[in-house]
Design a protein around this motif. Structure first.
Motif, PDB file in Angstrom:
ATOM      1  N   ALA A 157      32.120  83.990  16.013  1.00  0.00           N
ATOM      2  CA  ALA A 157      32.944  85.147  16.002  1.00  0.00           C
ATOM      3  C   ALA A 157      33.041  86.030  16.942  1.00  0.00           C
ATOM      4  O   ALA A 157      33.830  86.905  17.173  1.00  0.00           O
ATOM      5  CB  ALA A 157      33.073  85.756  14.471  1.00  0.00           C
ATOM      6  N   MET A 158      31.761  85.973  17.645  1.00  0.00           N
ATOM      7  CA  MET A 158      31.469  86.918  18.787  1.00  0.00           C
ATOM      8  C   MET A 158      30.957  86.246  19.943  1.00  0.00           C
ATOM      9  O   MET A 158      30.257  85.211  19.761  1.00  0.00           O
ATOM     10  CB  MET A 158      30.718  87.851  18.258  1.00  0.00           C
ATOM     11  CG  MET A 158      30.150  88.777  19.416  1.00  0.00           C
ATOM     12  SD  MET A 158      28.718  89.870  19.037  1.00  0.00           S
ATOM     13  CE  MET A 158      29.455  90.577  17.575  1.00  0.00           C
TER      14      MET A 158
ATOM     15  N   LYS B  90      23.022  83.585   7.783  1.00  0.00           N
ATOM     16  CA  LYS B  90      23.982  84.327   8.577  1.00  0.00           C
ATOM     17  C   LYS B  90      23.796  83.725  10.309  1.00  0.00           C
ATOM     18  O   LYS B  90      22.704  83.496  10.529  1.00  0.00           O
ATOM     19  CB  LYS B  90      23.922  86.072   8.891  1.00  0.00           C
ATOM     20  CG  LYS B  90      24.052  86.428   7.568  1.00  0.00           C
ATOM     21  CD  LYS B  90      24.013  88.207   7.664  1.00  0.00           C
ATOM     22  CE  LYS B  90      24.097  88.774   6.685  1.00  0.00           C
ATOM     23  NZ  LYS B  90      23.633  90.033   6.855  1.00  0.00           N
TER      24      LYS B  90
ATOM     25  N   ASP C 127      24.482  90.294  14.187  1.00  0.00           N
ATOM     26  CA  ASP C 127      25.253  89.790  13.334  1.00  0.00           C
ATOM     27  C   ASP C 127      26.394  89.198  13.875  1.00  0.00           C
ATOM     28  O   ASP C 127      27.258  90.096  14.616  1.00  0.00           O
ATOM     29  CB  ASP C 127      25.600  90.342  12.026  1.00  0.00           C
ATOM     30  CG  ASP C 127      26.213  89.610  10.900  1.00  0.00           C
ATOM     31  OD1 ASP C 127      27.309  88.816  11.244  1.00  0.00           O
ATOM     32  OD2 ASP C 127      26.252  89.770   9.768  1.00  0.00           O
TER      33      ASP C 127
ATOM     34  N   ALA D  13      29.223  87.766  12.818  1.00  0.00           N
ATOM     35  CA  ALA D  13      30.567  87.906  12.230  1.00  0.00           C
ATOM     36  C   ALA D  13      30.967  89.268  12.416  1.00  0.00           C
ATOM     37  O   ALA D  13      32.070  89.568  12.431  1.00  0.00           O
ATOM     38  CB  ALA D  13      30.465  87.611  10.739  1.00  0.00           C
ATOM     39  N   THR D  14      29.931  90.506  12.289  1.00  0.00           N
ATOM     40  CA  THR D  14      30.348  91.658  12.175  1.00  0.00           C
ATOM     41  C   THR D  14      30.049  92.585  13.493  1.00  0.00           C
ATOM     42  O   THR D  14      30.706  93.484  13.592  1.00  0.00           O
ATOM     43  CB  THR D  14      29.589  92.394  11.169  1.00  0.00           C
ATOM     44  OG1 THR D  14      28.316  92.282  11.261  1.00  0.00           O
ATOM     45  CG2 THR D  14      30.028  91.619   9.747  1.00  0.00           C
ATOM     46  N   GLY D  15      29.035  92.054  14.303  1.00  0.00           N
ATOM     47  CA  GLY D  15      28.628  92.959  15.452  1.00  0.00           C
ATOM     48  C   GLY D  15      27.807  93.967  15.151  1.00  0.00           C
ATOM     49  O   GLY D  15      27.417  94.593  16.092  1.00  0.00           O
ATOM     50  N   THR D  16      27.147  93.843  13.670  1.00  0.00           N
ATOM     51  CA  THR D  16      26.078  94.798  13.385  1.00  0.00           C
ATOM     52  C   THR D  16      24.685  94.661  14.064  1.00  0.00           C
ATOM     53  O   THR D  16      24.463  93.457  14.078  1.00  0.00           O
ATOM     54  CB  THR D  16      26.122  94.848  11.952  1.00  0.00           C
ATOM     55  OG1 THR D  16      27.181  95.182  11.223  1.00  0.00           O
ATOM     56  CG2 THR D  16      25.176  95.880  11.396  1.00  0.00           C
TER      57      THR D  16
END
Length: 113
Positions: free
Chosen positions: A34-35, A63, A83, A85-88
């Motif tokens: 996703a990133m 993850k 992460d 998916a979220t960029g966290t």
């Protein structure tokens, strides 16, 4: 009549093989990243300024995460987990490869008291 059977068999074979190729492609696309790696590096450097030494895409606890190793200006190797998916930012820690003082010997070999 025999020609029709052969042509029909060839067409059926092509359709089956194209379906198998489509299924394989769909399966490999079920876990997209996703990133981009570049975006993950940007996030990591905002967290820990320095020079990127290594970037890995891994799966941890179900993850996808980027593990980015950064060498800081004062010579400390840090690892930032992001992460996908979220960029966290999931974790920031000193990269402990067992040889923190770069003398070629593992720190685990030293006696501790």
């Amino acid at each position: 009549m025999e020609k029709k059977v052969i042509v029909g068999s060839v067409i059926a074979g092509l359709l089956v093989s194209m379906g198998a190729m489509g299924a394989a492609t769909a399966q490999s696309a079920t876990t997209p990243v996703a990133m981009s790696e570049e975006k993950a590096i940007e996030i990591a450097l905002a967290e820990v300024p320095g020079t990127v030494q290594e970037t890995e895409l891994e799966k941890e606890d179900g993850k996808q995460v980027y593990e980015i190793e950064i060498l800081t200006a004062d010579g400390v190797e840090m690892e930032v987990e992001i992460d996908v998916a979220t960029g966290t930012v999931l974790e920031v820690e000193a990269d402990d490869d067992g040889d923190d003082d770069h003398d070629g010997k593992d720190d685990d070999d030293k006696a501790t008291k």
